[in-house]
Design an enzyme around this catalytic site. Structure first.
Site, PDB file in Angstrom:
ATOM      1  CE  LYS A 196      -0.391   0.114   5.049  1.00 36.09           C
ATOM      2  NZ  LYS A 196      -1.300   0.179   6.209  1.00 36.09           N
TER       3      LYS A 196
ATOM      4  NE  ARG B  24      -6.667   1.458  12.209  1.00 35.96           N
ATOM      5  CZ  ARG B  24      -5.509   1.195  11.617  1.00 35.96           C
ATOM      6  NH1 ARG B  24      -4.562   2.123  11.568  1.00 35.96           N
ATOM      7  NH2 ARG B  24      -5.275  -0.006  11.094  1.00 35.96           N
TER       8      ARG B  24
ATOM      9  CE1 TYR C 196      14.800  31.027   5.015  1.00 37.17           C
ATOM     10  CE2 TYR C 196      14.960  28.693   4.480  1.00 37.17           C
ATOM     11  CZ  TYR C 196      14.731  30.002   4.093  1.00 37.17           C
ATOM     12  OH  TYR C 196      14.427  30.275   2.785  1.00 37.17           O
TER      13      TYR C 196
ATOM     14  CG  MET D  32      10.823  23.819  -0.364  1.00 39.33           C
ATOM     15  SD  MET D  32       9.771  25.020  -1.213  1.00 39.33           S
ATOM     16  CE  MET D  32       8.672  25.518   0.112  1.00 39.33           C
TER      17      MET D  32
END
Length: 356
Positions: free
Chosen positions: A33, A129, A253, A301
């Site tokens: 999956k 669940r 950053y 990024m």
């Protein structure tokens, strides 16, 4: 071309599948999956098509992709169907399906079946669940058998805490499952990767190995049971910039990292837009030309920075392994406060290179 490479070693995927089946005994569905946990579902399925007992995917779309690629073995829909119209596709493509709630049960019973369904009936043995509660499970099983629309029912459940070796929840779930299924006919399936690796009582007719097929351990610490697993994906990039900084200089950053000594900083082509976790910043392990180092500063990024200070021979063009053979993906995941599953599923924008 941007030098971010995801090398997928298909022979290792095959070896890991065969190992999982041996450790579990019986039969095993290869769980592919989520595009085979980010590795490429079609290529991974093709690599084991001649030996796998079947495959498991999340939903119809994933199953149809495999069928279109020529995968003819059994394919189980782990989430079942979402609406009655999907049952026609289940029949057309000879798929197996999980039934995990009353709505799915009623859809199946009301459907015009041209051939019998193969149903995996899910029990909620304690994860809470999905699945039928133990008190309701026998009635659901009986209705399916009485309908004449199924040729076999596999009784299944899913563990909540199998990756925690000392947690009693797994034994409790097994006991609840066995008690509710005691007099019901059909094969059973309870073991995921962690169940296969460390819970012998979870070894039944069908195993459902997932993360272990990709060479990553579901367990919190290395153990003998995971020693033979081979990482399938090796994620690597290259240094394409070098900067010399003195002590007391910020990097990246937010100035979250400040040098404590004269520092050589390597810039590499990979960032959170590629799937490398932003939270795995200063301290996350890497291997540069085969030698251990670390990420420094905040992952951005498209780029990230690594420490070259103690590797004077490394520089422009040096290869950086982000995870794979030398860098354990679980260690990277721990630095990011997550798990290896998420890292593998998130990889994108890399060049995928398949090796047989």
């Amino acid at each position: 071309m941007r030098p971010l490479i995801a090398s997928i070693r298909l022979s290792r995927f095959r070896d890991n599948y065969l190992l999982a089946r041996r450790q579990h005994g019986g039969r095993a569905l290869a769980v592919v999956k989520a595009n085979a946990y980010g590795h490429g579902a079609v290529r991974c399925a093709q690599a084991v098509a001649d030996v796998a007992d079947g495959f498991a995917v999340a939903c119809l779309e994933e199953a149809l992709q495999l069928r279109a690629a020529g995968i003819s073995g059994p394919i189980l829909l782990l989430e079942g169907v979402f609406e009655a119209a999907e049952l026609e596709e289940v029949q057309r493509h000879d798929l197996w399906l999980v039934v995990q709630n009353r709505e799915q049960l009623e859809m199946l019973l009301a459907s015009p079946a041209t051939r019998p369904y193969r149903v995996w009936l899910k029990m909620d043995s304690g994860m809470h669940r999905a699945g039928f509660f133990p008190a309701d499970y026998g009635a659901a099983h009986q209705r399916l058998l009485a309908s004449g629309k199924v040729d076999a029912i596999v009784k299944m459940t899913h563990f909540a805490c199998a990756d925690e070796p000392d947690n009693p929840a797994t034994a409790q779930q097994i006991a609840a499952f066995d008690a509710a299924c005691a007099d019901l006919p059909g094969d059973t399936s309870v073991a995921n990767s962690a169940g296969i690796l460390i819970h012998e009582r979870a070894h039944r007719d069908w195993g459902r190995p997932g993360i272990m097929l990709y060479g990553a351990s579901p367990l919190p610490a290395p153990c003998a049971a995971t020693d033979a697993l081979q990482p399938v994906m090796r994620l690597s990039s290259r240094v394409f910039g070098v900067r010399e900084l003195g002590a007391g200089e910020p990097v990246g950053y937010g100035a979250s990292f400040v040098t404590s000594r004269p520092t050589r900083v390597g810039l590499i082509a990979c960032g959170y837009a590629d799937g490398y976790p932003r939270l795995a910043s200063t301290g996350s392990p890497v291997a540069i030309d085969g030698q251990a180092s670390r990420v420094i500063g905040r992952v951005s990024m498209d780029m990230m920075t690594v420490d070259l200070t103690d590797l004077p021979q490394c520089g422009i063009g040096s290869e950086v392994e982000l995870w794979g053979d030398l860098v354990d993906i679980n260690a990277v995941a721990a630095c990011a406060g997550t798990i290896s599953y998420e890292l593998l599923c998130n990889i994108k924008r890399a060049h995928f290179v398949y090796q047989d």
